[in-house]
Motif scaffolding. Structure first.
Motif, PDB file in Angstrom:
ATOM      1  N   GLU A 135       0.310  -5.625   0.391  1.00 40.45           N
ATOM      2  CA  GLU A 135       1.651  -5.481  -0.193  1.00 40.45           C
ATOM      3  C   GLU A 135       2.053  -6.743  -0.951  1.00 40.45           C
ATOM      4  N   ARG A 136       1.775  -7.905  -0.365  1.00 38.64           N
ATOM      5  CA  ARG A 136       2.141  -9.164  -1.028  1.00 38.64           C
ATOM      6  C   ARG A 136       1.298  -9.392  -2.273  1.00 38.64           C
ATOM      7  N   LEU A 139       2.897  -7.119  -4.884  1.00 43.36           N
ATOM      8  CA  LEU A 139       4.170  -7.618  -5.395  1.00 43.36           C
ATOM      9  C   LEU A 139       3.966  -8.807  -6.332  1.00 43.36           C
ATOM     10  N   ASN A 140       2.977  -9.636  -6.041  1.00 43.57           N
ATOM     11  CA  ASN A 140       2.736 -10.825  -6.861  1.00 43.57           C
ATOM     12  C   ASN A 140       1.981 -10.529  -8.147  1.00 43.57           C
ATOM     13  N   ALA A 143       3.523  -5.584  -9.391  1.00 41.94           N
ATOM     14  CA  ALA A 143       4.876  -5.025  -9.404  1.00 41.94           C
ATOM     15  C   ALA A 143       5.585  -5.205 -10.740  1.00 41.94           C
ATOM     16  N   SER A 148       8.331  -2.568  -7.843  1.00 39.54           N
ATOM     17  CA  SER A 148       8.209  -3.044  -6.461  1.00 39.54           C
ATOM     18  C   SER A 148       7.786  -1.933  -5.520  1.00 39.54           C
ATOM     19  N   TYR A 149       8.181  -0.685  -5.833  1.00 44.15           N
ATOM     20  CA  TYR A 149       7.827   0.440  -4.980  1.00 44.15           C
ATOM     21  C   TYR A 149       6.647   1.230  -5.544  1.00 44.15           C
TER      22      TYR A 149
END
Length: 304
Positions: A135-136, A139-140, A143, A148-149
């Motif tokens: 997930e991180r 996002l980095n 995203a 983001s989703y």
């Protein structure tokens, strides 16, 4: 601005910097030489009867602070880049520091990623820590385009719906992340025919997904769809090898409706996903790909 990035421009910046430091010292020297200009230690200028401009020297603490600042600047410019393109004695650069920090982080995470590299997507999807890392990473690195989703937007694929232009296996997603993708549909208006033919083809494409359409126009557009079938297939279900979209579902990457389809047929469309190989290690790519697959909530796809 690219015209300024040359050897001459570098020399100009270095010269201006050095001259500025020398000028600061020269100014300080001139200011420190106090000459008697009037008997009362003033400059001889008077305003409003009794307001006089005094001829006092600079405070010593201020002068020394000025000198220390100039010499600090000189030492700093010798050690670090600042004189044009000169790298400085320490050969420091922000890029070098970034890479060193990345290498340290990679070394620290190596034992963790080593365990994940041997796991398949289905097992990784069940690992809370792996999905947290994925997930991180998403996002980095992802995203900014996919959101983001991961639901994307117009022109940016939704990664949560299970619709895959190039296929939804772990290896294919890893290939996409590593090497990027270039999607290109050429303008097809000339091959389709007249503007009316293009409209009819648009109606036929709408009919393939069960969308509201003009059945008469769609029947006229079906024969013209033959020029599109080379990529999208005779049945309109697309071709993952080419990245050609499936036109029979209700997923519309670049907009839905007659006008949106006509625009793409007339003008074509280019989409680019940049390669991430330089940003992500193979181990990070493996975990990130598993996380992306998990977003579609498809156990059958994620297990491949």
């Amino acid at each position: 601005m690219s015209d300024f990035f040359s050897v001459g421009w570098s020399i100009y910046i270095a010269a201006v910097t050095i001259v500025s430091l020398i000028a600061c010292l020269a100014l300080l020297y001139v200011a420190s030489r106090r000459e008697v200009m009037a008997d009362d230690n003033s400059t001889g200028h008077t305003w409003d009867v009794d307001l006089r401009e005094m001829n006092n020297p600079l405070p010593r603490w201020w002068a020394w602070l000025f000198i220390i600042t100039v010499f600090f600047a000189a030492v700093y410019l010798a050690l670090y880049p600042g004189l044009g393109s000169k790298p400085g004695i320490l050969n420091w650069s922000s890029v070098g520091q970034y890479r060193a920090e990345q290498d340290r982080a990679a070394a620290a995470m190596a034992p963790v990623y080593a365990r994940y590299l041997s796991m398949n997507a289905a097992d990784l999807a069940k690992d809370t820590q792996a999905m947290g890392i994925g997930e991180r990473l998403f996002l980095n690195n992802c995203a900014a385009c996919h959101g983001s989703y991961a639901r994307g937007s117009k022109g940016f694929p939704n990664l949560t719906d299970g619709d895959w232009l190039h296929g939804g296996t772990l290896d294919i997603v890893k290939t996409t992340i590593t090497g990027g993708r270039v999607g290109m549909m050429p303008p097809m208006a000339a091959a389709v025919g007249s503007a009316e033919d293009v409209r009819n083809v648009a109606q036929y494409v709408l009919s393939l997904s069960g969308s509201a359409h003009d059945s008469v126009a769609a029947s006229l557009g079906k024969p013209k769809f033959a020029v599109c079938a080379a990529c999208h297939g005779a049945d309109g279900k697309g071709n993952p090898a080419l990245g050609a979209p499936n036109l029979t579902d209700k997923v519309w990457l670049h907009g839905w409706g007659e006008q949106a389809i006509i625009s793409i047929v007339n003008n074509g469309k280019n989409n680019v996903m940049p390669a991430q190989a330089a940003r992500l290690t193979p181990e990070q790519t493996h975990v990130l790909a598993a996380y992306v697959l998990s977003l579609s909530q498809s156990t059958a796809v994620a297990a491949k």
